[in-house]
Design a protein around this motif. Structure first.
Motif, mmCIF file in Angstrom:
data_model
loop_
_atom_site.group_PDB
_atom_site.id
_atom_site.type_symbol
_atom_site.label_atom_id
_atom_site.label_comp_id
_atom_site.label_asym_id
_atom_site.label_seq_id
_atom_site.Cartn_x
_atom_site.Cartn_y
_atom_site.Cartn_z
ATOM 1 N N ARG A 2 27.135 -19.628 -10.568
ATOM 2 C CA ARG A 2 26.307 -17.980 -10.389
ATOM 3 C C ARG A 2 26.988 -17.147 -9.066
ATOM 4 N NH1 ARG A 2 20.432 -19.760 -11.189
ATOM 5 N NH2 ARG A 2 20.552 -17.619 -11.413
ATOM 6 N N LEU A 3 26.493 -16.423 -8.801
ATOM 7 C CA LEU A 3 26.930 -15.434 -7.419
ATOM 8 C C LEU A 3 25.746 -14.227 -7.487
ATOM 9 C CD1 LEU A 3 30.435 -13.605 -8.601
ATOM 10 C CD2 LEU A 3 30.326 -15.953 -8.357
ATOM 11 N N ALA A 14 28.140 -6.057 -10.113
ATOM 12 C CA ALA A 14 28.004 -7.420 -10.470
ATOM 13 C C ALA A 14 28.705 -6.717 -11.753
ATOM 14 C CB ALA A 14 26.568 -7.142 -11.061
ATOM 15 N N ARG A 15 29.353 -5.556 -12.131
ATOM 16 C CA ARG A 15 30.021 -5.337 -13.341
ATOM 17 C C ARG A 15 31.530 -5.725 -12.853
ATOM 18 N NH1 ARG A 15 28.275 0.456 -13.776
ATOM 19 N NH2 ARG A 15 25.651 -0.314 -14.445
ATOM 20 N N GLU A 16 31.654 -6.070 -12.210
ATOM 21 C CA GLU A 16 33.338 -6.323 -11.838
ATOM 22 C C GLU A 16 33.380 -7.853 -11.835
ATOM 23 O OE1 GLU A 16 35.506 -4.210 -10.982
ATOM 24 O OE2 GLU A 16 33.300 -2.714 -11.631
ATOM 25 N N PHE A 17 32.454 -8.286 -12.005
ATOM 26 C CA PHE A 17 32.677 -10.190 -11.937
ATOM 27 C C PHE A 17 32.998 -10.543 -13.224
ATOM 28 C CE2 PHE A 17 31.348 -9.284 -7.867
ATOM 29 C CZ PHE A 17 32.187 -9.501 -7.392
ATOM 30 N N PRO A 18 33.188 -9.913 -14.651
ATOM 31 C CA PRO A 18 33.049 -10.815 -16.005
ATOM 32 C C PRO A 18 33.269 -12.064 -15.224
ATOM 33 C CG PRO A 18 35.637 -9.578 -15.929
ATOM 34 C CD PRO A 18 34.429 -9.640 -14.173
ATOM 35 N N GLY A 19 32.043 -12.303 -17.188
ATOM 36 C CA GLY A 19 32.453 -14.309 -16.887
ATOM 37 C C GLY A 19 31.615 -15.073 -16.350
ATOM 38 N N TYR A 20 30.797 -14.188 -14.845
ATOM 39 C CA TYR A 20 30.148 -15.032 -13.863
ATOM 40 C C TYR A 20 28.920 -14.704 -14.074
ATOM 41 C CZ TYR A 20 34.014 -16.881 -11.676
ATOM 42 O OH TYR A 20 35.440 -17.291 -11.386
ATOM 43 N N GLU A 21 27.797 -15.184 -13.887
ATOM 44 C CA GLU A 21 26.295 -14.948 -13.841
ATOM 45 C C GLU A 21 26.101 -14.212 -12.969
ATOM 46 O OE1 GLU A 21 21.599 -17.041 -14.447
ATOM 47 O OE2 GLU A 21 23.617 -17.909 -15.009
ATOM 48 N N VAL A 22 25.627 -12.907 -12.296
ATOM 49 C CA VAL A 22 25.639 -12.467 -11.012
ATOM 50 C C VAL A 22 24.039 -11.778 -10.859
ATOM 51 C CG1 VAL A 22 26.327 -10.604 -9.076
ATOM 52 C CG2 VAL A 22 28.134 -11.723 -11.262
ATOM 53 N N VAL A 33 14.249 -11.202 2.930
ATOM 54 C CA VAL A 33 13.901 -11.914 3.195
ATOM 55 C C VAL A 33 14.899 -12.578 4.694
ATOM 56 C CG1 VAL A 33 14.129 -14.469 3.005
ATOM 57 C CG2 VAL A 33 13.413 -12.674 1.134
ATOM 58 N N LYS A 34 15.028 -12.969 5.551
ATOM 59 C CA LYS A 34 15.881 -13.483 6.624
ATOM 60 C C LYS A 34 17.008 -14.119 6.319
ATOM 61 C CE LYS A 34 13.832 -10.494 9.134
ATOM 62 N NZ LYS A 34 14.182 -9.109 9.279
ATOM 63 N N ASN A 35 18.417 -13.844 6.825
ATOM 64 C CA ASN A 35 19.630 -14.878 6.457
ATOM 65 C C ASN A 35 19.118 -16.221 6.283
ATOM 66 O OD1 ASN A 35 20.790 -12.343 5.628
ATOM 67 N ND2 ASN A 35 22.408 -12.425 7.970
ATOM 68 N N GLY A 36 18.521 -16.983 7.379
ATOM 69 C CA GLY A 36 18.646 -18.152 6.996
ATOM 70 C C GLY A 36 17.841 -18.550 5.874
ATOM 71 N N GLN A 37 16.799 -18.085 5.784
ATOM 72 C CA GLN A 37 15.657 -18.624 4.386
ATOM 73 C C GLN A 37 16.144 -17.798 3.477
ATOM 74 O OE1 GLN A 37 12.468 -16.815 4.890
ATOM 75 N NE2 GLN A 37 10.944 -18.302 2.909
ATOM 76 N N LEU A 38 17.354 -17.070 3.233
ATOM 77 C CA LEU A 38 16.975 -16.290 2.012
ATOM 78 C C LEU A 38 18.615 -17.342 1.410
ATOM 79 C CD1 LEU A 38 18.334 -14.269 0.166
ATOM 80 C CD2 LEU A 38 19.713 -13.016 1.675
ATOM 81 N N LEU A 39 19.401 -18.214 2.609
ATOM 82 C CA LEU A 39 20.610 -18.949 2.680
ATOM 83 C C LEU A 39 19.612 -20.451 1.959
ATOM 84 C CD1 LEU A 39 23.641 -18.641 4.917
ATOM 85 C CD2 LEU A 39 23.461 -17.717 3.207
ATOM 86 N N ALA A 40 18.664 -20.626 1.625
ATOM 87 C CA ALA A 40 17.795 -21.584 1.434
ATOM 88 C C ALA A 40 17.554 -21.513 0.492
ATOM 89 C CB ALA A 40 17.164 -21.999 2.507
ATOM 90 N N LEU A 41 16.920 -20.670 -0.327
ATOM 91 C CA LEU A 41 16.876 -19.739 -1.232
ATOM 92 C C LEU A 41 18.126 -19.999 -1.617
ATOM 93 C CD1 LEU A 41 14.015 -17.122 -0.355
ATOM 94 C CD2 LEU A 41 13.396 -19.647 -1.375
ATOM 95 N N ALA A 42 19.097 -18.892 -1.872
ATOM 96 C CA ALA A 42 20.110 -19.086 -2.286
ATOM 97 C C ALA A 42 20.570 -20.399 -2.923
ATOM 98 C CB ALA A 42 21.253 -18.078 -1.889
ATOM 99 N N GLU A 43 21.027 -21.709 -2.139
ATOM 100 C CA GLU A 43 21.489 -22.739 -2.301
ATOM 101 C C GLU A 43 20.715 -23.053 -3.505
ATOM 102 O OE1 GLU A 43 21.744 -25.080 0.981
ATOM 103 O OE2 GLU A 43 19.498 -25.605 1.047
ATOM 104 N N VAL A 44 19.883 -23.635 -4.291
ATOM 105 C CA VAL A 44 19.083 -24.112 -5.057
ATOM 106 C C VAL A 44 19.648 -23.757 -6.387
ATOM 107 C CG1 VAL A 44 17.120 -24.234 -5.792
ATOM 108 C CG2 VAL A 44 16.931 -24.206 -3.935
ATOM 109 N N GLU A 45 19.700 -22.546 -6.662
ATOM 110 C CA GLU A 45 20.181 -21.482 -7.877
ATOM 111 C C GLU A 45 21.570 -20.819 -7.725
ATOM 112 O OE1 GLU A 45 17.369 -19.310 -9.253
ATOM 113 O OE2 GLU A 45 15.729 -19.441 -8.415
ATOM 114 N N PHE A 46 22.654 -20.700 -6.459
ATOM 115 C CA PHE A 46 23.225 -20.091 -6.429
ATOM 116 C C PHE A 46 24.835 -20.563 -6.311
ATOM 117 C CE2 PHE A 46 20.244 -16.692 -7.192
ATOM 118 C CZ PHE A 46 20.820 -16.274 -8.521
ATOM 119 N N ASP A 47 26.216 -20.714 -6.978
ATOM 120 C CA ASP A 47 26.962 -21.408 -6.294
ATOM 121 C C ASP A 47 28.283 -20.803 -4.403
ATOM 122 O OD1 ASP A 47 27.231 -23.475 -8.143
ATOM 123 O OD2 ASP A 47 27.373 -21.970 -9.028
#
Length: 106
Positions: A2-3, A14-22, A33-47
Motif C-alpha cells: 500500500r502506497l 497514483a495511475r502510474e503505480f498499477p498493481g499497487y493500492e494507492v 496533518v503535520k509530518n510526525g503525526q502523519l507518519l504515525a497514522l500512515a505506518e498503521v495502514e501503508f508500507d
C-alpha cells in the motif's frame, strides 16, 4: 503493498503505480496533518509514503516509524515533472526499507 501519496502530489500520479493500492493524504482525511503525526497514522495502514518534501528526513526521526519513505526530487511537484520518476519508483519499491528515506531524482 500500500502506497500513500503526500498531499502536495497530484492524485493522478497514483495511475502510474498499477498493481499497487494507492491512496492520497486527502483521501484518507489527513490533509493538514503535520509530518510526525502523519507518519504515525500512515505506518498503521501503508508500507510506503511518497512525498516531495526534501526536508522530511531531516525533520523527522524516520527509524521510529514502520514505513518506508520515498522522496521525489523533480524540478517541481507538477504531475508532468513527477510522472517520469514513476518508473524509477516502481523499480525500487520492493527494495525500500522501513524507517528510511530513499531519494528518487531526475
Amino acid at each position: 503493498m500500500r502506497l500513500l501519496l503526500d498531499e502536495c502530489i497530484d492524485r493522478k500520479l497514483a495511475r502510474e503505480f498499477p498493481g499497487y493500492e494507492v491512496k492520497t493524504v486527502p483521501q484518507m482525511g489527513w490533509a493538514g496533518v503535520k509530518n510526525g503525526q502523519l507518519l504515525a497514522l500512515a505506518e498503521v495502514e501503508f508500507d510506503v509514503f511518497i512525498t516531495v518534501d526534501r526536508n522530511l528526513s531531516f525533520q523527522q526521526n524516520l527509524p521510529q516509524f514502520n514505513i518506508a519513505v520515498i522522496v521525489l526530487q523533480a524540478s517541481s511537484n507538477r504531475l508532468a515533472d513527477l510522472k517520469p520518476l514513476a518508473s524509477r519508483v516502481l523499480a525500487i519499491l520492493t527494495m525500500v526499507t522501513k524507517g528510511q528515506a530513499t531519494i528518487v531524482s531526475e
